[in-house]
Scaffold this active site. Structure first.
Site, PDB file in Angstrom:
ATOM      1  N   LYS A   9       7.566 -18.633 -48.978  1.00 17.02           N
ATOM      2  CA  LYS A   9       8.983 -18.405 -48.632  1.00 17.02           C
ATOM      3  C   LYS A   9       9.851 -18.599 -49.856  1.00 17.02           C
ATOM      4  CE  LYS A   9      10.435 -22.946 -48.787  1.00 17.02           C
ATOM      5  NZ  LYS A   9      11.384 -23.479 -49.747  1.00 17.02           N
ATOM      6  N   ALA A  99       3.388 -27.043 -55.392  1.00 17.65           N
ATOM      7  CA  ALA A  99       4.622 -27.808 -55.639  1.00 17.65           C
ATOM      8  C   ALA A  99       5.647 -26.946 -56.363  1.00 17.65           C
ATOM      9  CB  ALA A  99       4.330 -29.088 -56.440  1.00 17.65           C
ATOM     10  N   GLY A 100       5.777 -25.691 -55.913  1.00 18.23           N
ATOM     11  CA  GLY A 100       6.654 -24.735 -56.599  1.00 18.23           C
ATOM     12  C   GLY A 100       7.943 -24.433 -55.872  1.00 18.23           C
ATOM     13  N   ALA A 103       6.780 -23.438 -50.509  1.00 16.42           N
ATOM     14  CA  ALA A 103       6.145 -23.886 -49.256  1.00 16.42           C
ATOM     15  C   ALA A 103       4.656 -23.573 -49.179  1.00 16.42           C
ATOM     16  CB  ALA A 103       6.893 -23.325 -48.046  1.00 16.42           C
ATOM     17  N   GLY A 104       3.959 -23.690 -50.298  1.00 17.35           N
ATOM     18  CA  GLY A 104       2.516 -23.442 -50.302  1.00 17.35           C
ATOM     19  C   GLY A 104       1.755 -24.430 -49.431  1.00 17.35           C
ATOM     20  N   ALA A 107       2.404 -23.605 -45.906  1.00 24.10           N
ATOM     21  CA  ALA A 107       1.677 -22.386 -45.527  1.00 24.10           C
ATOM     22  C   ALA A 107       0.241 -22.743 -45.144  1.00 24.10           C
ATOM     23  CB  ALA A 107       1.677 -21.389 -46.686  1.00 24.10           C
ATOM     24  N   ASP A 139       8.997 -27.221 -43.417  1.00 22.27           N
ATOM     25  CA  ASP A 139       8.843 -25.788 -43.701  1.00 22.27           C
ATOM     26  C   ASP A 139       7.691 -25.138 -42.940  1.00 22.27           C
ATOM     27  OD1 ASP A 139      10.961 -25.790 -45.475  1.00 22.27           O
ATOM     28  OD2 ASP A 139       9.690 -26.112 -47.241  1.00 22.27           O
TER      29      ASP A 139
END
Ligand code: C5P
Length: 306
Positions: A9, A99-100, A103-104, A107, A139
């Protein structure tokens, strides 16, 4: 075995209120799901084995494989709900930066919920899946929903937003991640003593999305956390300046960062922006993606393997 494909996202707007008694900040945000995916495959494991996680793909550095991984917690939560043992071997193929601010981790948790639901044949009602998702993290519900949505509360109370058109994004992914709690602490520090209003999303963005007017969407992008992410990582300012210099319609730090998202005019322009980011050396890698895309779903095993 079931494979869930889950999008990243980007927050097109992120308005952050003051720290609440629950340790969270009330938000008003507009999420857009973009075509950068993690794949989560759920395989049966021997009785008593518990959850294991194997990682693959370009974005795995620093991802925990134990119970600190949100996907493992998702398996535990769904297993407790179903009254069964959480004996599952997850294979997670990661394309979403770690940690970007995309929302990895969320996900992967959403993917684990869907893939285990399919593996165990639970057919958990969709409303209940969203409740479980919200227990896992702010998230996670949006990773299930996808598309474009307004998020209230912690970002987990979702309402779909009318949106037309395809948006071409370029993501400049930094060398190392930023901790979401650290970014929220920094915004509290920077705003200490200020009177904060209720978080809100302006009509300008919502009207632009409804019209499918990418230029107006670009002009309306905003993120209260950007100041905090730049304060913790001053180099991000250079990344933002490159997006401006190369004619992006809009640019901002994605979520809590440090990924910088730039909105391109079209696919060709997204290639130009990607080259500019790469050539400038301001980031570790660049990803291009389009939005909005649907949320987490089970895909055929013939697709990209987890
Ligand atoms: O819910 P999630 O685990 O993604 O949140 C990580 C951390 O980010 C929280 O523990 C909290 O410190 C911070 N956060 C916040 N307000 C939000 C969402 C997250 O303060 N609305």
């Amino acid at each position: 075995m079931p494979i869930a494909r889950v999008p990243a996202k980007v927050n097109l707007a992120l308005s952050v209120g003051g720290l609440g008694g629950d340790g969270y900040h009330p938000l008003a945000t507009v999420f857009q799901a973009v075509s950068l995916y993690d794949h989560v495959e759920a395989n049966p494991a021997a009785p008593g084995a518990g959850v294991s996680i194997a990682l693959a793909g370009p974005e795995t550095a620093g991802v925990p494989t134990g119970l600190e991984n949100l996907a493992a917690r998702a398996v535990d939560l769904l297993a407790a709900e179903a009254g069964r043992a959480p004996d599952v071997a997850l294979r997670i193929r990661k394309e979403i930066p770690v940690a970007g601010g995309m929302a990895g981790g969320s996900a992967d948790a959403a993917g684990a919920l869907l893939a285990c639901d399919a593996l165990w044949g639970l057919r958990t009602p969709r409303d209940r899946l969203f409740e479980l998702a919200a227990e896992l993290g702010a998230d996670v519900p949006f990773a299930l929903l996808g598309g474009t949505a307004l998020g209230r509360g912690r970002g987990d109370r979702l309402t779909p937003v009318l949106s037309q058109g395809t948006y071409h994004w370029v993501f400049a992914i930094a060398d190392s991640g930023l901790s979401t709690p650290a970014v929220y602490r920094e915004i509290d520090r920077l705003r200490e003593g200020s009177v904060l209003t209720e978080p809100g999303v302006g009509d300008r963005l919502l009207v632009a999305l409804r019209r499918g007017d990418a230029e107006a969407v670009g002009a309306a992008l905003s993120n209260d956390l950007q100041r905090a992410a730049v304060s913790l990582r001053p180099k991000l300012q250079m990344t933002l300046e490159i997006a401006e210099e190369y004619g992006a319609l809009g640019w901002l730090v994605s979520g809590s960062g440090p990924t910088v998202a730039a909105l391109a005019r079209d696919e060709e322009h997204s290639l130009d922006l990607a080259v500019a980011f790469t050539a400038s050396g301001v980031c570790r890698t660049v990803a291009r993606a389009t939005g909005a895309v649907p949320g987490a779903r089970i895909v055929p095993a013939a697709g990209p393997r987890a």
